[in-house]
Structures are given as structure tokens and as C-alpha cells.
Enzyme design. Structure first.
Site, PDB file in Angstrom:
ATOM      1  N   ASP A 231      52.113  43.079  29.123  1.00 40.94           N
ATOM      2  CA  ASP A 231      53.187  43.191  28.431  1.00 40.94           C
ATOM      3  C   ASP A 231      53.550  44.766  28.361  1.00 40.94           C
ATOM      4  O   ASP A 231      54.765  45.158  28.401  1.00 40.94           O
ATOM      5  CB  ASP A 231      53.471  42.539  27.196  1.00 40.94           C
ATOM      6  CG  ASP A 231      52.481  42.978  26.346  1.00 40.94           C
ATOM      7  OD1 ASP A 231      51.193  43.378  26.626  1.00 40.94           O
ATOM      8  OD2 ASP A 231      52.635  43.206  24.946  1.00 40.94           O
TER       9      ASP A 231
ATOM     10  N   GLU B 232      41.405  43.068  36.401  1.00 39.09           N
ATOM     11  CA  GLU B 232      41.607  44.558  36.556  1.00 39.09           C
ATOM     12  C   GLU B 232      40.439  45.260  37.236  1.00 39.09           C
ATOM     13  O   GLU B 232      40.480  46.012  37.851  1.00 39.09           O
ATOM     14  CB  GLU B 232      41.572  45.060  35.137  1.00 39.09           C
ATOM     15  CG  GLU B 232      42.950  44.769  34.633  1.00 39.09           C
ATOM     16  CD  GLU B 232      43.083  43.304  33.873  1.00 39.09           C
ATOM     17  OE1 GLU B 232      44.018  43.224  33.243  1.00 39.09           O
ATOM     18  OE2 GLU B 232      41.873  42.555  33.816  1.00 39.09           O
TER      19      GLU B 232
ATOM     20  N   HIS C  87      48.202  44.154  18.954  1.00 39.38           N
ATOM     21  CA  HIS C  87      47.258  43.093  19.907  1.00 39.38           C
ATOM     22  C   HIS C  87      46.878  44.133  20.970  1.00 39.38           C
ATOM     23  O   HIS C  87      47.307  45.346  21.322  1.00 39.38           O
ATOM     24  CB  HIS C  87      48.036  41.900  20.583  1.00 39.38           C
ATOM     25  CG  HIS C  87      48.999  42.436  21.512  1.00 39.38           C
ATOM     26  ND1 HIS C  87      50.359  42.930  21.230  1.00 39.38           N
ATOM     27  CD2 HIS C  87      49.037  42.510  22.975  1.00 39.38           C
ATOM     28  CE1 HIS C  87      51.333  43.131  22.104  1.00 39.38           C
ATOM     29  NE2 HIS C  87      50.372  42.732  23.234  1.00 39.38           N
ATOM     30  N   HIS C  88      45.882  43.679  21.662  1.00 43.18           N
ATOM     31  CA  HIS C  88      45.163  44.593  22.644  1.00 43.18           C
ATOM     32  C   HIS C  88      44.317  45.731  21.939  1.00 43.18           C
ATOM     33  O   HIS C  88      44.045  46.882  22.798  1.00 43.18           O
ATOM     34  CB  HIS C  88      45.725  45.310  23.907  1.00 43.18           C
ATOM     35  CG  HIS C  88      46.302  43.896  24.540  1.00 43.18           C
ATOM     36  ND1 HIS C  88      45.737  42.564  24.615  1.00 43.18           N
ATOM     37  CD2 HIS C  88      47.360  43.806  25.569  1.00 43.18           C
ATOM     38  CE1 HIS C  88      46.341  41.673  25.605  1.00 43.18           C
ATOM     39  NE2 HIS C  88      47.334  42.619  25.876  1.00 43.18           N
TER      40      HIS C  88
ATOM     41  N   GLY D  93      26.721  51.339  43.303  1.00 49.33           N
ATOM     42  CA  GLY D  93      25.629  50.106  43.737  1.00 49.33           C
ATOM     43  C   GLY D  93      26.269  48.858  42.921  1.00 49.33           C
ATOM     44  O   GLY D  93      25.584  47.908  42.742  1.00 49.33           O
TER      45      GLY D  93
ATOM     46  N   ASP E 284      26.103  36.179  49.306  1.00 48.70           N
ATOM     47  CA  ASP E 284      26.520  34.933  48.433  1.00 48.70           C
ATOM     48  C   ASP E 284      26.844  35.175  46.799  1.00 48.70           C
ATOM     49  O   ASP E 284      27.807  35.008  46.140  1.00 48.70           O
ATOM     50  CB  ASP E 284      25.890  33.442  48.585  1.00 48.70           C
ATOM     51  CG  ASP E 284      24.536  33.633  48.366  1.00 48.70           C
ATOM     52  OD1 ASP E 284      23.735  34.767  48.114  1.00 48.70           O
ATOM     53  OD2 ASP E 284      23.740  32.424  48.729  1.00 48.70           O
TER      54      ASP E 284
ATOM     55  N   ASN F 201      22.162  33.010  51.362  1.00 49.10           N
ATOM     56  CA  ASN F 201      20.528  32.572  51.223  1.00 49.10           C
ATOM     57  C   ASN F 201      20.242  32.489  49.696  1.00 49.10           C
ATOM     58  O   ASN F 201      19.220  32.770  49.236  1.00 49.10           O
ATOM     59  CB  ASN F 201      20.065  34.227  51.665  1.00 49.10           C
ATOM     60  CG  ASN F 201      20.603  35.282  51.189  1.00 49.10           C
ATOM     61  OD1 ASN F 201      21.191  35.378  50.023  1.00 49.10           O
ATOM     62  ND2 ASN F 201      20.408  36.540  51.434  1.00 49.10           N
TER      63      ASN F 201
ATOM     64  N   GLY G 139      21.119  33.227  46.667  1.00 47.49           N
ATOM     65  CA  GLY G 139      20.772  34.101  45.608  1.00 47.49           C
ATOM     66  C   GLY G 139      20.824  35.499  45.836  1.00 47.49           C
ATOM     67  O   GLY G 139      21.188  35.975  47.017  1.00 47.49           O
TER      68      GLY G 139
ATOM     69  N   GLU H  76      17.025  41.419  44.567  1.00 50.22           N
ATOM     70  CA  GLU H  76      16.403  41.215  43.264  1.00 50.22           C
ATOM     71  C   GLU H  76      15.464  40.288  43.336  1.00 50.22           C
ATOM     72  O   GLU H  76      14.008  40.700  42.834  1.00 50.22           O
ATOM     73  CB  GLU H  76      17.273  40.352  42.369  1.00 50.22           C
ATOM     74  CG  GLU H  76      18.743  40.985  42.132  1.00 50.22           C
ATOM     75  CD  GLU H  76      18.795  42.457  41.703  1.00 50.22           C
ATOM     76  OE1 GLU H  76      17.750  43.147  41.414  1.00 50.22           O
ATOM     77  OE2 GLU H  76      19.802  42.927  41.618  1.00 50.22           O
TER      78      GLU H  76
END
Length: 559
Positions: free
Chosen positions: A28, A51, A114-115, A407, A434, A461, A463, A467
């Protein structure tokens, strides 16, 4: 002077710097400004799904066009975009972030709205965002001309994002603005300092036996690349790059000696770079992943560093210099080589396809390389995709986009959207895992709505492979839910021209690549890989990262 409105003036200035799309999300507090965008010629609004995605897209747009624009709304929108703004700051990407703000009277009298935090504080958002921008301001009818011009010049000069809050009740107010377009030219150099720096550089060149140029991303951001290209060709100057400066200069050239990464450099590169009696650099920024875990060693006494507004030569600093002016003169004055350097690198042989072999990282990236052609835009997600592509020499003219320092995973899907919005004529290839795709997947709908046609290679793959190799190889926290990825284009747009493909073997991938070699439609190519397979570079990086992150008593993978 001319009479215009606050909003129209800002839009004219955005057009002056080359922006034709503003990417963002309505709210708004920015709708009055959006009405002015809709009424304007030569610039339009492109709505993103959120955003954060809009900020990533504006980043990709800027890497292709030179500057991008983001639109959000106060508080909830600004903070949602902040990760993308911070990424642009980290990667030295010029972005104009604009936010609709509460009415000026409400901020001046500390109304609870608001916000906001309902405490009457209207400095907190600017304070938060200012940490990640070169400038964060709120404009008024009385300062908008000076402040917007200052912000845009800062953005383009420093190659950093800037943030501008526009109170919602001032966009249609009349102001007096200059007739002329915004002058974004850089200040000229101090003549004596420029002349002294040029002579000092040429003197170093004159006695150097083995000079080498080391490229990093600032060479691209500050538009050094055409001059450096001319210098290396004229002087037959060998060059290397950091991983964060990949493919800024031609990786096919006989002058390219490979990527410098400290102790993890390409064979022979570390020794040659660190032994060079003259090393030219472009403001390199070393982090653990582009320095071989800080095993780099560049001798200051042999270094000439080209910054954007200064140059240092063996520890002597020359300030007040427009480096583009210096490089332009060096192109003219640097001595020409008497002979061309022969190419010592063996040419890659075409990959012999094993039709029924399952896709593997060991061979798949080499197969992909044969599909990449000159002048493509290659967008590589942080992690597996970037590590798989990094060792491969890109064809001449390829623009390589990734988030090498910040990254942030999920960056590249919106970034490819922004980049192709900025240049629809170049073929765009996106490589994304993925797990990363699931973070920003909804922006595929905007890609389809905008009739963009990237070729998206989605590595399925199961996941977060990068990691897994750091910690939790078989633990559920590194898994992601499997989606029917190939169905998504038609889920988002039933009549889309984007087509879906799926490959599990080298033969299937070869057929798909053959079909897509001349395609004009977009594509989503799902590549099925073993969850525990990875590029060799990632297999080495994982344990090193665990050692660095967790210390000698921290956890490790069992296997």
C-alpha cells in the site's frame, strides 16, 4: 528547470541510468508510485513473488545491464528484501532499492502504523538497511532532487546498493527539477597523480621478466574488462583469475594460465603466480573458498593493484585517480609484445558418450560443457553446480554469474530471470540443485509470465549435497522432499512454451542436449544423480570446511 512530480522525477532518473524494468512487490505504501510507473513510457514494473526474489532478480539484472532497480514497501517488504540487498553489497553489485514509506506527516509526528513496530520510530528501517548499502535515505519534496541524484551517483560510482524511501503522500507533489539528464560520469583524475601512476606502472613493466595479471570480480563491476583485454592482448600478458572472477577474461586464450586458489590452485598456477616479479591485481578479495583456505601468498613489493578510484604500486598509494583513465592510457602506452604466446594447453577431446551409463558428476559436467556455446550467460548456483562448473574452461564470451562470496542458495533462479529481462537476446543457462530451487521456486512462474526462455538444468540429488559432504552425510536434515519438477511449468502456466525433460543416463542427456541445441523455447531439464555423488572439488571442500567450522573437537562425517 522544469515542473514535474516527485515520482516522475525518480522514474526519469532511473531511465537516465539505463533501467527499463523495476522489479518488486506491490504494497500500500508504494502503490501511488506504481501508478506513476504504469503511466510512464520507457520503464515498467515486473512483479515478483516476494521481495527476496525481487532483490535477487534486480541483482541479476544489474550484472547484465550495469544497474538494477528493486521496489518494496516499508518494513515487511524492506526487511524481506534485505538478504538480497546484502548479497549485492557483498558482491559489489549496483542496485537501486526503492521502498514506499508511510506518509510524511505520519513519520514526522510518530504515528503508530501497520508495518512498523507501533512505537513511532521511523529510523529503525533505515538504520538496519544502511548497514548493507552505500547510502540509505528518505526523500521529501524539498530534497528529492539532490538526494536522488546523490544516491544514484553513489550507487554507480561505488558499485554498491543504495536505498531510497519515498513517503506515500509525496509521489504526486510538484517539484522543480533539472531539464538535463543525470550526468553519471566519474570525476576526472588529479593530473599529476595520474601521470605519476602511469609512469610508475610503465617503469615496473619495463624491468619485469614474468608479469602476470590476477583477475577478480571488481574488474567486471568497474568496467575494467575491455581495457584489460586490450592490455593482455597487446603485451601478451599472461593472466589468472580467482574463482570469484571466473570467465571475466577469456578462459580459452593461450594467455590464461588457470585459476589461482592458493594451495588448491590449478596445477602449476600457485607457483607461477607467487613467483611472478610483477603481479597486477584488480582489488582481489580473498575469502576461504577462493584462497585455498587462506594459503595464498602475494608479495606486496611485486604487486600493482588497480582499485576503482586509486592504485597502489609496491605499497605506494596513488589517490584521486579515475582508474578507467589510467587503463585507457596504458592501452596506448604499454609496449607491444614482439611475438604471440603459443597455447600450451591441450584441447579437450569430445566426450565419448556411454549411452546407458548413469549420470555422474565425474562425467556429466564435461558433457554439459560441450553444450555451452560462445556468448551464453551461464548462471551457477552456489555449491554443487558452481563447484562442478568452476574447473571447466568456458567458451569465449560467456558471462558467468554466481554468488561466489555471499553464497546465498536460491539466488540463481530469480537472478536468471533478472539477467534475461535485461538482455533477452542472449541464451541463458541455469544450473541449480533441488534444494536451492525449492527456496525460490515460485519465481519460475514470473519467468513464464514474462515469456523468458532460459534452459534450467535442475540437479535432483535428494537434498543438500554440499552440506552432506561437510556434515550429516546420511542425516535427514540434509534431505529435501522430492517434487514432480517436470510438472511445475504447466502448474504455473498451463499454456507455457517451456518444455520439461528428464535424464538419468548419459544417452538420455545427449538426446536432450541435441534437441535443445537449436531450441528457442525455455526448458527445465531434470538431471537425476545419486545423493552421495559429488564433484571432486566438493569432496575435498567438505572435510576442509568441517575442520575450519567446527574445530578439532567438532563433529565429522562417520564415513
Amino acid at each position: 528547470m522544469r515542473t514535474t512530480t516527485v515520482g516522475e522525477f525518480i522514474l526519469d532518473r532511473l531511465k537516465d541510468i539505463g533501467i527499463t524494468e523495476v522489479i518488486g512487490v506491490p504494497g500500500d505504501y508504494n502503490l501511488s508510485f506504481l501508478e506513476q510507473i504504469n503511466a510512464a513510457d520507457g520503464i515498467r514494473f515486473v512483479g515478483a513473488c516476494n521481495e527476496l526474489n525481487a532483490a535477487y532478480a534486480a541483482d541479476g539484472y544489474a550484472r547484465q545491464r550495469g544497474v538494477g532497480a528493486l521496489l518494496s514497501t516499508y518494513g515487511v517488504g524492506e526487511l524481506s528484501a534485505l538478504n538480497g540487498i546484502a548479497g549485492a553489497r557483498s558482491e559489489h553489485v549496483p542496485m537501486v532499492s526503492i521502498a514506499g514509506a508511510p506518509p510524511l506527516y505520519a513519520t514526522e509526528y510518530a504515528w503508530h502504523l501497520h508495518h512498523t513496530l507501533a512505537d513511532g520510530d521511523y529510523t529503525n528501517m533505515l538504520d538496519a538497511i544502511s548497514q548493507f548499502t552505500a547510502l540509505a535515505i528518505r526523500v521529501t519534496p524539498m530534497n528529492v532532487v539532490e538526494e536522488v541524484d546523490r544516491a544514484l551517483r553513489t550507487c554507480l560510482r561505488e558499485k554498491r546498493p543504495v536505498h531510497i524511501q519515498i513517503p506515500s503522500d509525496i509521489t504526486h507533489l510538484s517539484i522543480q527539477a533539472p531539464e538535463e539528464a543525470l550526468d553519471t560520469s566519474l570525476a576526472t583524475s588529479d593530473k599529476e597523480r595520474l601521470a605519476a601512476a602511469i609512469e610508475a606502472v610503465l617503469a615496473k613493466f619495463k624491468v619485469a621478466k614474468d608479469p602476470i595479471l590476477l583477475i577478480d570480480q571488481d574488474a567486471d563491476r568497474h568496467k575494467f574488462t575491455p581495457y584489460l583485454r586490450a592490455i593482455v592482448e597487446k603485451a601478451q600478458l599472461p593472466y589468472t583469475q580467482l574463482a570469484s572472477g571466473k570467465a571475466i577474461l577469456d578462459e580459452q586464450s593461450p594467455l590464461f594460465i588457470g585459476t589461482y586458489n592458493g594451495a588448491q590452485s590449478a596445477p602449476g598456477v600457485q607457483q607461477r603466480v607467487e613467483a611472478a616479479d610483477l603481479l597486477l591485481t584488480t582489488n582481489p578479495r580473498f575469502i576461504e573458498v577462493n584462497s585455498g583456505s587462506f594459503t595464498h601468498s602475494l608479495r606486496e613489493e611485486n604487486k600493482i593493484n588497480f582499485g576503482d578510484q586509486h592504485i597502489s604500486i609496491a605499497g605506494q598509494y596513488f589517490e584521486g585517480i579515475n582508474t578507467l583513465e589510467l587503463l585507457e592510457e596504458l592501452v596506448e602506452r604499454i609496449p607491444a609484445a614482439t611475438k604471440k604466446v603459443a597455447d600450451p594447453k591441450p584441447k579437450l577431446s569430445p566426450l565419448e558418450i556411454r549411452k546407458d551409463a548413469k549420470l555422474s558428476h565425474e562425467r556429466m559436467w564435461r558433457q554439459i560443457l560441450d553444450f555451452i556455446r560462445e556468448d551464453d550467460v551461464v548462471v551457477a548456483e552456489a555449491g554443487t553446480s558452481n563447484i562442478g562448473l568452476s574447473p571447466l574452461p568456458m567458451p569465449t564470451g560467456v558471462k558467468y554469474i554466481n554468488s561466489s562470496i555471499w553464497g546465498a542458495i536460491g539466488f540463481t533462479l530469480p537472478a536468471v530471470m533478472g539477467s534475461q529481462l535485461a538482455n533477452r537476446d542472449r541464451r541463458h543457462l541455469l544450473f541449480i540443485g533441488d534444494g536451492s530451487f525449492q527456496l525460490t521456486a515460485q519465481e519460475l512462474s514470473t519467468i513464464l509470465r514474462e515469456d523468458l526462455n532460459p534452459i534450467i538444468f535442475l540437479l535432483n540429488n535428494g537434498g543438500y549435497t554440499i552440506e552432506r559432504y561437510i556434515l550429516g552425510m546420511e542425516h535427514a536434515y540434509n534431505d529435501v522432499q522430492n517434487w514432480d519438477y517436470g510438472a511445475l511449468p504447466k502448474v504455473f502456466m498451463q499454456d507455457t512454451s517451456m518444455q520439461s525433460y528428464s535424464a538419468r543416463t548419459e544417452g538420455e542427456l545427449a538426446e536432450i542436449l541435441g534437441e535443445l541445441s537449436s531450441a528457442t523455447h525455455g526448458a527445465l531439464v531434470e538431471l537425476h544423480l545419486d545423493p552421495f555423488d559429488a564433484p571432486e572439488g566438493l569432496k575435498a571442500l567438505g572435510p576442509l570446511t568441517a575442520e575450519f567450522d567446527y574445530g578439532p573437537r567438532g563433529p565429522r562425517n562417520d564415513k
